[in-house]
Design a protein around this motif. Structure first.
Motif, PDB file in Angstrom:
ATOM      1  N   ARG A 149       6.334  -8.977  -4.347  1.00  0.00           N
ATOM      2  CA  ARG A 149       7.673  -9.262  -4.858  1.00  0.00           C
ATOM      3  C   ARG A 149       8.749  -8.819  -3.882  1.00  0.00           C
ATOM      4  NH1 ARG A 149       6.046  -6.981 -10.756  1.00  0.00           N
ATOM      5  NH2 ARG A 149       5.245  -8.906 -11.633  1.00  0.00           N
ATOM      6  N   ALA A 150       8.537  -7.678  -3.234  1.00  0.00           N
ATOM      7  CA  ALA A 150       9.544  -7.142  -2.311  1.00  0.00           C
ATOM      8  C   ALA A 150       9.454  -7.758  -0.920  1.00  0.00           C
ATOM      9  CB  ALA A 150       9.383  -5.622  -2.203  1.00  0.00           C
ATOM     10  N   LYS A 151       8.414  -8.559  -0.660  1.00  0.00           N
ATOM     11  CA  LYS A 151       8.133  -9.099   0.681  1.00  0.00           C
ATOM     12  C   LYS A 151       8.004  -7.952   1.688  1.00  0.00           C
ATOM     13  CE  LYS A 151      10.267 -13.601  -0.125  1.00  0.00           C
ATOM     14  NZ  LYS A 151       8.958 -14.269  -0.314  1.00  0.00           N
ATOM     15  N   GLN A 152       7.143  -7.010   1.331  1.00  0.00           N
ATOM     16  CA  GLN A 152       6.907  -5.809   2.123  1.00  0.00           C
ATOM     17  C   GLN A 152       5.622  -5.970   2.931  1.00  0.00           C
ATOM     18  OE1 GLN A 152       8.581  -2.407   1.955  1.00  0.00           O
ATOM     19  NE2 GLN A 152       7.442  -2.491   3.890  1.00  0.00           N
ATOM     20  N   LYS A 153       5.718  -5.815   4.240  1.00  0.00           N
ATOM     21  CA  LYS A 153       4.515  -5.862   5.059  1.00  0.00           C
ATOM     22  C   LYS A 153       3.633  -4.653   4.753  1.00  0.00           C
ATOM     23  CE  LYS A 153       6.356  -8.411   9.037  1.00  0.00           C
ATOM     24  NZ  LYS A 153       6.559  -8.400  10.508  1.00  0.00           N
ATOM     25  N   LEU A 154       2.322  -4.857   4.858  1.00  0.00           N
ATOM     26  CA  LEU A 154       1.365  -3.801   4.551  1.00  0.00           C
ATOM     27  C   LEU A 154       0.347  -3.640   5.674  1.00  0.00           C
ATOM     28  CD1 LEU A 154       0.491  -4.798   0.859  1.00  0.00           C
ATOM     29  CD2 LEU A 154       2.114  -3.018   1.576  1.00  0.00           C
ATOM     30  N   ARG A 155      -0.178  -2.448   5.768  1.00  0.00           N
ATOM     31  CA  ARG A 155      -1.365  -2.217   6.598  1.00  0.00           C
ATOM     32  C   ARG A 155      -2.537  -1.994   5.649  1.00  0.00           C
ATOM     33  NH1 ARG A 155      -0.129   1.366  11.233  1.00  0.00           N
ATOM     34  NH2 ARG A 155       0.472  -0.680  12.055  1.00  0.00           N
ATOM     35  N   LEU A 156      -3.511  -2.874   5.723  1.00  0.00           N
ATOM     36  CA  LEU A 156      -4.692  -2.786   4.871  1.00  0.00           C
ATOM     37  C   LEU A 156      -5.856  -2.228   5.682  1.00  0.00           C
ATOM     38  CD1 LEU A 156      -4.556  -6.250   3.063  1.00  0.00           C
ATOM     39  CD2 LEU A 156      -3.467  -4.102   2.381  1.00  0.00           C
ATOM     40  N   VAL A 157      -6.531  -1.242   5.096  1.00  0.00           N
ATOM     41  CA  VAL A 157      -7.709  -0.666   5.739  1.00  0.00           C
ATOM     42  C   VAL A 157      -8.940  -1.029   4.922  1.00  0.00           C
ATOM     43  CG1 VAL A 157      -8.851   1.447   6.503  1.00  0.00           C
ATOM     44  CG2 VAL A 157      -6.352   1.241   6.676  1.00  0.00           C
ATOM     45  N   THR A 158      -9.939  -1.605   5.567  1.00  0.00           N
ATOM     46  CA  THR A 158     -11.234  -1.908   4.957  1.00  0.00           C
ATOM     47  C   THR A 158     -12.317  -1.338   5.852  1.00  0.00           C
ATOM     48  OG1 THR A 158     -11.582  -4.018   6.097  1.00  0.00           O
ATOM     49  CG2 THR A 158     -10.258  -4.074   4.078  1.00  0.00           C
ATOM     50  N   ASP A 195     -11.242  -5.352  -3.891  1.00  0.00           N
ATOM     51  CA  ASP A 195     -12.155  -4.221  -4.093  1.00  0.00           C
ATOM     52  C   ASP A 195     -12.671  -3.650  -2.779  1.00  0.00           C
ATOM     53  OD1 ASP A 195     -15.118  -5.492  -3.651  1.00  0.00           O
ATOM     54  OD2 ASP A 195     -13.784  -6.939  -4.584  1.00  0.00           O
ATOM     55  N   GLN A 196     -12.490  -4.393  -1.672  1.00  0.00           N
ATOM     56  CA  GLN A 196     -12.954  -3.910  -0.369  1.00  0.00           C
ATOM     57  C   GLN A 196     -11.875  -3.140   0.382  1.00  0.00           C
ATOM     58  OE1 GLN A 196     -14.378  -7.495   1.538  1.00  0.00           O
ATOM     59  NE2 GLN A 196     -16.397  -7.320   0.592  1.00  0.00           N
ATOM     60  N   ILE A 197     -10.660  -3.103  -0.182  1.00  0.00           N
ATOM     61  CA  ILE A 197      -9.576  -2.357   0.455  1.00  0.00           C
ATOM     62  C   ILE A 197      -9.737  -0.868   0.144  1.00  0.00           C
ATOM     63  CG2 ILE A 197      -7.078  -2.002   0.539  1.00  0.00           C
ATOM     64  CD1 ILE A 197      -6.743  -4.922  -0.308  1.00  0.00           C
ATOM     65  N   THR A 198      -9.689  -0.043   1.169  1.00  0.00           N
ATOM     66  CA  THR A 198      -9.814   1.400   0.973  1.00  0.00           C
ATOM     67  C   THR A 198      -8.467   2.120   1.059  1.00  0.00           C
ATOM     68  OG1 THR A 198     -10.302   1.721   3.323  1.00  0.00           O
ATOM     69  CG2 THR A 198     -12.185   1.444   1.840  1.00  0.00           C
ATOM     70  N   GLU A 199      -7.498   1.506   1.735  1.00  0.00           N
ATOM     71  CA  GLU A 199      -6.199   2.161   1.908  1.00  0.00           C
ATOM     72  C   GLU A 199      -5.114   1.104   2.092  1.00  0.00           C
ATOM     73  OE1 GLU A 199      -4.078   5.232   5.089  1.00  0.00           O
ATOM     74  OE2 GLU A 199      -6.269   5.162   4.920  1.00  0.00           O
ATOM     75  N   ILE A 200      -3.952   1.344   1.478  1.00  0.00           N
ATOM     76  CA  ILE A 200      -2.801   0.453   1.604  1.00  0.00           C
ATOM     77  C   ILE A 200      -1.600   1.279   2.052  1.00  0.00           C
ATOM     78  CG2 ILE A 200      -1.211  -1.096   0.404  1.00  0.00           C
ATOM     79  CD1 ILE A 200      -3.437  -1.682  -1.595  1.00  0.00           C
ATOM     80  N   THR A 201      -0.966   0.866   3.153  1.00  0.00           N
ATOM     81  CA  THR A 201       0.202   1.578   3.656  1.00  0.00           C
ATOM     82  C   THR A 201       1.359   0.601   3.840  1.00  0.00           C
ATOM     83  OG1 THR A 201      -1.221   3.116   4.881  1.00  0.00           O
ATOM     84  CG2 THR A 201       1.111   3.029   5.495  1.00  0.00           C
TER      85      THR A 201
END
Length: 222
Positions: A149-158, A195-201
Motif C-alpha cells: 500500500r505504501a509502495k515501500q521497497k523491501l529487502r527479502l531474505v530467503t 513461507d520461504q521468506i525468513t526476513e523482511i527489511t
C-alpha cells in the motif's frame, strides 16, 4: 433496477426476490432486474454453486429453500483481508465440518464480490496448506500488505539469499501465499513464496510506478 448494477448488487437483489419462497420464472427475474436471460441463468448458477439454498432450472423457474440469511454487509478491504486470513487459518488447523464450512463460506463471499474489485478481494478464494508453512507465511502478511500500500521497497531474505524488490501484490498460487514483485536485483518480475521468506527489511524511500515494472505490466505478462 438497471443494467448498471454491479454483480454483487444484482445477486443480492436476486436473493431478495426469491426470499418469498415462490416460484419465479427466469423471464420475470430478467425483467425485474433489467438484465438478459443469459445473465439470470449465469447468476442463478453462481448462487447455487456458492451454497445459497435455491432450487430450479431453466424452463421451470427458481425458488429459495428455507435457509439462514444475513442482512447485506458493507465490508472494507481491510475487513475482507481479516476474513480471508481467518478462513485460511480455519482451513489449515481444522478438519471435517469446520474446514468444509470455511470452504463454503469463502465460495459464497467470492460469488458476491464486485467484478471490478481489486486487491485482496479479487479472487477471494480459499487456500490451506501444512500448518508450519501457514504459521511462517501468516506472520509476514501484515508487513507485506503495508509495504504494498505504501509502495515501500523491501529487502527479502530467503535461503537462496537476499534481494531488493518492489512488492506488487499478495495472492494465492496453488496452495501457498505468493508475493508478486519487481525484482530490483534481477531486473525482472518474480513471484516469491511467502513461507520461504525468513526476513523482511523496509528500504529507504518509496517507489513510483514505472512503465514495465508495475502490477498492470506483471498481470499483462501473465
Amino acid at each position: 433496477m438497471g443494467t448498471s448494477q454491479n454483480r454483487a448488487e444484482r445477486l443480492l437483489a436476486l436473493m431478495d426476490v426469491l426470499r418469498d419462497g415462490q416460484l419465479h420464472r427466469a423471464e420475470d427475474l430478467a425483467a425485474t432486474l433489467g438484465v438478459s436471460l443469459r445473465t439470470v441463468y449465469r447468476d442463478m448458477k453462481t448462487l447455487m454453486a456458492s451454497g445459497v439454498a435455491v432450487e430450479g432450472a431453466r424452463g421451470t423457474g427458481y425458488r429459495a429453500q428455507t435457509a439462514l440469511t444475513l442482512p447485506p454487509l458493507n465490508l472494507t478491504e481491510t475487513e475482507l483481508e481479516a476474513l480471508h486470513i481467518g478462513l485460511a487459518v480455519v482451513g489449515t488447523g481444522m478438519e471435517g465440518e469446520l474446514r468444509a464450512a470455511a470452504e463454503s463460506l469463502s465460495a459464497k463471499i467470492d460469488a458476491v464480490l464486485p467484478e471490478e474489485a481489486g486487491g485482496v478481494v479479487q479472487g477471494f478464494g480459499f487456500a490451506s496448506y501444512p500448518f508450519d508453512l501457514s504459521a511462517r507465511a501468516l506472520r509476514h502478511l501484515e508487513p507485506l500488505r503495508t509495504a504494498i500500500r505504501a509502495k515501500q521497497k523491501l529487502r527479502l531474505v530467503t535461503q537462496d539469499g537476499a534481494r531488493d524488490v518492489r512488492p506488487l501484490k499478495l495472492r494465492y498460487w496453488g496452495r501457498v501465499w505468493v508475493l508478486a514483485v519487481w525484482d530490483e536485483t534481477g531486473n525482472a518480475f518474480a513471484e516469491q513464496r511467502v513461507d520461504q521468506i525468513t526476513e523482511i527489511t523496509p528500504l529507504p524511500g518509496l517507489f513510483v510506478e514505472e512503465p514495465g515494472k508495475s502490477l498492470r505490466d506483471f498481470e499483462a505478462q501473465l
